[in-house]
Design a protein around this motif. Sequence first.
Motif, PDB file in Angstrom:
ATOM      1  N   LEU A 194       3.129   1.087  -3.998  1.00 54.66           N
ATOM      2  CA  LEU A 194       2.487   1.382  -5.289  1.00 54.66           C
ATOM      3  C   LEU A 194       2.295   2.891  -5.513  1.00 54.66           C
ATOM      4  CD1 LEU A 194       0.046  -1.667  -5.510  1.00 54.66           C
ATOM      5  CD2 LEU A 194       2.189  -1.345  -6.750  1.00 54.66           C
ATOM      6  N   ALA A 209       2.442  -7.587  -5.583  1.00 52.03           N
ATOM      7  CA  ALA A 209       1.660  -6.370  -5.857  1.00 52.03           C
ATOM      8  C   ALA A 209       2.160  -5.676  -7.121  1.00 52.03           C
ATOM      9  CB  ALA A 209       1.749  -5.417  -4.665  1.00 52.03           C
ATOM     10  N   VAL A 210       3.469  -5.572  -7.264  1.00 52.05           N
ATOM     11  CA  VAL A 210       4.030  -4.871  -8.426  1.00 52.05           C
ATOM     12  C   VAL A 210       3.727  -5.672  -9.702  1.00 52.05           C
ATOM     13  CG1 VAL A 210       6.180  -4.098  -9.513  1.00 52.05           C
ATOM     14  CG2 VAL A 210       5.797  -3.703  -7.069  1.00 52.05           C
ATOM     15  N   LYS A 211       3.808  -6.990  -9.562  1.00 52.73           N
ATOM     16  CA  LYS A 211       3.513  -7.839 -10.724  1.00 52.73           C
ATOM     17  C   LYS A 211       2.026  -7.738 -11.108  1.00 52.73           C
ATOM     18  CE  LYS A 211       4.218 -12.420 -12.537  1.00 52.73           C
ATOM     19  NZ  LYS A 211       3.887 -13.797 -12.241  1.00 52.73           N
ATOM     20  N   ARG A 212       1.181  -7.786 -10.092  1.00 54.60           N
ATOM     21  CA  ARG A 212      -0.268  -7.706 -10.330  1.00 54.60           C
ATOM     22  C   ARG A 212      -0.633  -6.406 -11.061  1.00 54.60           C
ATOM     23  NH1 ARG A 212      -1.591  -8.804  -5.318  1.00 54.60           N
ATOM     24  NH2 ARG A 212      -1.796  -6.627  -4.737  1.00 54.60           N
ATOM     25  N   GLU A 213       0.011  -5.319 -10.665  1.00 58.77           N
ATOM     26  CA  GLU A 213      -0.275  -4.017 -11.290  1.00 58.77           C
ATOM     27  C   GLU A 213       0.402  -3.895 -12.658  1.00 58.77           C
ATOM     28  OE1 GLU A 213      -2.348  -1.618  -9.965  1.00 58.77           O
ATOM     29  OE2 GLU A 213      -2.781  -3.209  -8.518  1.00 58.77           O
ATOM     30  N   GLY A 214       1.220  -4.866 -13.005  1.00 51.95           N
ATOM     31  CA  GLY A 214       1.893  -4.837 -14.314  1.00 51.95           C
ATOM     32  C   GLY A 214       2.893  -3.706 -14.436  1.00 51.95           C
ATOM     33  N   ARG A 215       3.492  -3.313 -13.305  1.00 52.96           N
ATOM     34  CA  ARG A 215       4.416  -2.169 -13.338  1.00 52.96           C
ATOM     35  C   ARG A 215       5.809  -2.609 -13.763  1.00 52.96           C
ATOM     36  NH1 ARG A 215       2.168   2.521 -11.235  1.00 52.96           N
ATOM     37  NH2 ARG A 215       4.020   3.339 -12.257  1.00 52.96           N
ATOM     38  N   ASP A 274       3.854   5.294  -8.490  1.00 50.15           N
ATOM     39  CA  ASP A 274       3.049   6.214  -9.309  1.00 50.15           C
ATOM     40  C   ASP A 274       3.668   7.602  -9.317  1.00 50.15           C
ATOM     41  OD1 ASP A 274       1.149   4.401 -10.032  1.00 50.15           O
ATOM     42  OD2 ASP A 274      -0.193   4.862  -8.351  1.00 50.15           O
ATOM     43  N   GLU A 285       0.826  -1.211   0.000  1.00 47.08           N
ATOM     44  CA  GLU A 285       0.000   0.000   0.000  1.00 47.08           C
ATOM     45  C   GLU A 285       0.861   1.262   0.000  1.00 47.08           C
ATOM     46  OE1 GLU A 285      -0.435  -2.636   2.216  1.00 47.08           O
ATOM     47  OE2 GLU A 285      -1.949  -3.420   0.834  1.00 47.08           O
ATOM     48  N   ASP A 287       5.212   4.782 -16.341  1.00 50.37           N
ATOM     49  CA  ASP A 287       5.781   3.443 -16.453  1.00 50.37           C
ATOM     50  C   ASP A 287       6.886   3.402 -17.517  1.00 50.37           C
ATOM     51  OD1 ASP A 287       5.609   0.969 -15.166  1.00 50.37           O
ATOM     52  OD2 ASP A 287       4.638   0.063 -16.900  1.00 50.37           O
TER      53      ASP A 287
END
Length: 455
Positions: free
Chosen positions: A308, A344-350, A312, A305, A318
């Motif tokens: 991320l 989390a970073v993978k899930r957000e595709g960052r 941003d 939390e 990105d």
Amino acid sequence: MAIRPTSPSAPVDWSPASWQQREALQQPRYDDPAELATATAQLASLPPLVTSWEVLALKQALAEAQDGHSFLLQGGDCAESFTDCTSPIISNRLKVLLQMSLVMVHGLKKPVLRVGRFAGQYAKPRSADTETRDGVTLPSFRGDVVNAPAFTAAARRADPQRLIQAHAHSALTMNFVRALIDGGFADLHHPEYWDLAWVEHSPLAAEYRQMVASIGDSLRFMETLAGPIASFSRVDFFTSHEALLLHYEQALTRQVPRHPGWFNLSTHFPWIGMRTAALDGAHVEYFRGIRNPIAVKVGPSVTPEQLLPLMDALNPDDEPGRLTLVHRMGNAAIAERLPPLLDAVKREGRRVLWVADPMHGNTESTSNGYKTRRFDNIRGELDQAFDIHAAAGTRLGGVHLELTGENVTECMGGARDLSESDLSRAYKSTVDPRLNYEQSLELAMLIVRKSVSRG
Ligand code: PEP
Ligand code: CO
């Protein structure tokens, strides 16, 4: 591979000084604002240390490391000092990094991107603003760009002239490194240039010599077929430091004729330290507006939390190569603290380059008062980092290490199994304990073993 310059200009509400509206942690208190203003004005008029062309080339190279085409080796002293700005100390540090990268190129069969922690690593975060000895309280030592380590009021005064001296010492270091590299010091045909006088009897020397011989054979074979290959004669070396002291960084933040936006031209690759990475803090404000590739240290208390929104703020578009996350969890904490961040970073595709710093989460004090690190913990954290990334489906794309080419005894363990009582023999660091040559080379071999076993 062309990079799309998604955000070439600075954000509209940003300026090199906009950090001054935020809370700036870990800054010294200067007692004479006029003296500070004079020094920063002088600094702002001096030439930069790097160029925007180099900065953008590194960003491109880091984008390639993000895609798995190369591996980042970032290393050097915890803190440089003005007195260590000497020919042997600078060239020995370069020799260790070159030997490690040779081991890694040989084993990984991919390019190694070399970034030194030098030519500007003069500011240190401290756990307390003051230090008390025998009832006397003075400001803490914050690195040579701020004050001096001796425990006197004069030495510990934050002196703005040191901003100018830090720039000068960085320029001297940079000039020597550039001259060595351009003069053929890093030539793969001559790895004997990087031999360190005192390592002949090292337990790792034989393995290293074998690699050198095997590389020499391959080189001769290829050049017999293709003729001399110029790229083997030269390597790139980039610089990095913790951009902690924001007056210094601001004065070296410049615009250039051919590239839009603002560049920090004190270094190629500045990073935000763990203690100054608050989303609403001055350091994040400063970093969001510069075009350099940047890194952030991520410690064990960081949650998805928190991470991320930070990503941003620092890399809203990105952009490839822009953001590196350096996790420094500690051997005991990494298995618990790292996976949620990777997920989390993978899930957000960052897009990010993940790098392991196995040093800073493994610092401890011995009973005889030395700040040290156990080599087993350093190796253990790095070993786990590879496995944790593999399990998460992410990629560990580099390492960040504190090391020196001097024959120090600051970290315990390693090939010679240094013990607590060995530390006093050659403990030279005024800040964090560094890996010596053998310990560094051993880690390079571990990186190869772990990467190769994963294919
Ligand atoms: C450092 O790299 O020397 C340092 C202080 O690291 P961290 O911010 O990760 O503690
Ligand atoms: Co350190």
